[in-house]
Scaffold this motif. Structure first.
Motif, PDB file in Angstrom:
ATOM      1  N   SER A   2     -11.392  -0.828   2.683  1.00  0.00           N
ATOM      2  CA  SER A   2     -10.404  -1.710   2.053  1.00  0.00           C
ATOM      3  C   SER A   2      -9.584  -2.450   3.094  1.00  0.00           C
ATOM      4  O   SER A   2      -9.308  -3.643   2.942  1.00  0.00           O
ATOM      5  CB  SER A   2      -9.489  -0.889   1.137  1.00  0.00           C
ATOM      6  N   THR A   3      -9.199  -1.753   4.173  1.00  0.00           N
ATOM      7  CA  THR A   3      -8.428  -2.435   5.223  1.00  0.00           C
ATOM      8  C   THR A   3      -9.269  -3.489   5.935  1.00  0.00           C
ATOM      9  O   THR A   3      -8.770  -4.571   6.268  1.00  0.00           O
ATOM     10  CB  THR A   3      -7.906  -1.404   6.240  1.00  0.00           C
ATOM     11  N   MET A  48     -10.863   3.862   1.960  1.00  0.00           N
ATOM     12  CA  MET A  48      -9.612   3.429   2.570  1.00  0.00           C
ATOM     13  C   MET A  48      -9.874   2.531   3.781  1.00  0.00           C
ATOM     14  O   MET A  48      -9.259   1.473   3.940  1.00  0.00           O
ATOM     15  CB  MET A  48      -8.783   4.652   2.990  1.00  0.00           C
ATOM     16  N   VAL A  71       0.094   3.866  -2.820  1.00  0.00           N
ATOM     17  CA  VAL A  71      -1.224   4.483  -2.700  1.00  0.00           C
ATOM     18  C   VAL A  71      -1.252   5.514  -1.577  1.00  0.00           C
ATOM     19  O   VAL A  71      -1.734   6.652  -1.753  1.00  0.00           O
ATOM     20  CB  VAL A  71      -2.300   3.399  -2.470  1.00  0.00           C
ATOM     21  N   LEU A 107      -4.530  -0.499   8.686  1.00  0.00           N
ATOM     22  CA  LEU A 107      -3.944  -1.523   7.813  1.00  0.00           C
ATOM     23  C   LEU A 107      -3.084  -2.487   8.616  1.00  0.00           C
ATOM     24  O   LEU A 107      -3.092  -3.700   8.371  1.00  0.00           O
ATOM     25  CB  LEU A 107      -3.105  -0.834   6.724  1.00  0.00           C
ATOM     26  N   TRP A 154       0.814  -1.214   0.000  1.00  0.00           N
ATOM     27  CA  TRP A 154       0.000   0.000   0.000  1.00  0.00           C
ATOM     28  C   TRP A 154       0.847   1.264   0.000  1.00  0.00           C
ATOM     29  O   TRP A 154       0.315   2.367   0.065  1.00  0.00           O
ATOM     30  CB  TRP A 154      -0.899   0.018   1.237  1.00  0.00           C
ATOM     31  N   THR A 208      -2.795   3.768   8.003  1.00  0.00           N
ATOM     32  CA  THR A 208      -1.764   2.733   8.142  1.00  0.00           C
ATOM     33  C   THR A 208      -1.949   1.932   9.428  1.00  0.00           C
ATOM     34  O   THR A 208      -1.645   0.730   9.464  1.00  0.00           O
ATOM     35  CB  THR A 208      -0.363   3.367   8.125  1.00  0.00           C
TER      36      THR A 208
END
Length: 227
Positions: free
Chosen positions: A112-113, A109, A72, A223, A69, A220
Motif C-alpha cells: 500500500s505504501t 501494508m 489503521v 509511508l 493512516w 510508518t
C-alpha cells in the motif's frame, strides 16, 4: 514420550476445527470501549493516553497525507500487542508466531505504501532506486540491488516478528523443562533456574510489546518515504 518443543506453535483445534480465529478475536474483546461519560474509569483513561501518545510519536514527522493512516496503524499496533502477549498466558497459542499470518499483515501494508508513492509522487518514488551522484558504471547494479532491497522489506517485516517471538517462546520452554528436570535432583539449582525463568518472562513481555512497536514503526518509515 517426549513432546516436540515446536508443538506449542501449532494452531489448537477443537473437534477438528482450528481455534486460531477465536484466539485472534478474544484479546480485542478485552479492550474496553470509550464511554459517553465526562469522567472515564482508570483503564479507559490509561488506554486513551497510551494510544494518543503512541500516535503522536509515530506520526509527528509525517505530513498530513500520511497522517490519514493513523487509525489503521494504531489499530494494528494494539492488535499485535494483544497477539504477542496472548502467547505468554498458560495453555494459550500465539498467532503471531505463524509466518503466514505475519506475512499477510506485512505484504499488504508495504504494498500500500509503495502504490501510494507511485501514484502521488512517481518521480520521487522511482528516484529512491538510484541515489543522486551515482557513477554511470554503477547505475545498473545499484538499481538491481535497490530493487531487491525494496522487495525484501515485507519479508524482513514478517520474519523479524516471527523469529523474535519464536525464539523467546522456545527459550522459555527450554528453561522451564530444565527447572522441572532439576527439581528432584538439585532443588537449589532448580530454584535459581526458576528465578531466571521469571526474569526471562518479564523480558519476553517487553519483547512482545517492542516487536509490535518496531513492526508499525517500520511501516510508518515506508509511508514517510512515499508521501
Amino acid at each position: 514420550m517426549m513432546i516436540s518443543f515446536f508443538d506449542q506453535f501449532m494452531s489448537p483445534t477443537l473437534l477438528g476445527l482450528p481455534l486460531i480465529i477465536l484466539a485472534i478475536i478474544f484479546p480485542l474483546m478485552l479492550f474496553p470501549k470509550p464511554s459517553v461519560l465526562w469522567i472515564n474509569n482508570r483503564l479507559i483513561t490509561l488506554q486513551s493516553w497510551f494510544m494518543m501518545n503512541f500516535t503522536k510519536q509515530l506520526f509527528s514527522p509525517i505530513n498530513l497525507q500520511g497522517q490519514k493512516w493513523a487509525l489503521v496503524l494504531t489499530t494494528l499496533m494494539v492488535f499485535l500487542i494483544s497477539m504477542n502477549l496472548l502467547g505468554l498466558l498458560p495453555y494459550t497459542f500465539t498467532p503471531t508466531t505463524q509466518l503466514s499470518m505475519n506475512m499477510a499483515l506485512a505484504i499488504p501494508m508495504w504494498l500500500s505504501t509503495v502504490i501510494l508513492g507511485l501514484r502521488n509522487q512517481p518521480t520521487i518514488s522511482m528516484g529512491h532506486l538510484l541515489p543522486e551522484g551515482t557513477p554511470t558504471i554503477l547505475i545498473p547494479p545499484l538499481i538491481i540491488i535497490e530493487t531487491i532491497s525494496l522487495f525484501i522489506r515485507p519479508i524482513a517485516l514478517g520474519v523479524r516478528l516471527t523469529a523474535n517471538l519464536t525464539a523467546g517462546h522456545l527459550l522459555i520452554q527450554l528453561i522451564a523443562t530444565a527447572a522441572f528436570t532439576l527439581l528432584p535432583l538439585m532443588p537449589t539449582i532448580a530454584m535459581l533456574t526458576t528465578l531466571i525463568l521469571l526474569m526471562l518472562t518479564l523480558l519476553e513481555v517487553a519483547v512482545a510489546m517492542i516487536q509490535a512497536y518496531v513492526f508499525v514503526l517500520l511501516v510508518t518509515l515506508y509511508l514517510q518515504e512515499n508521501t
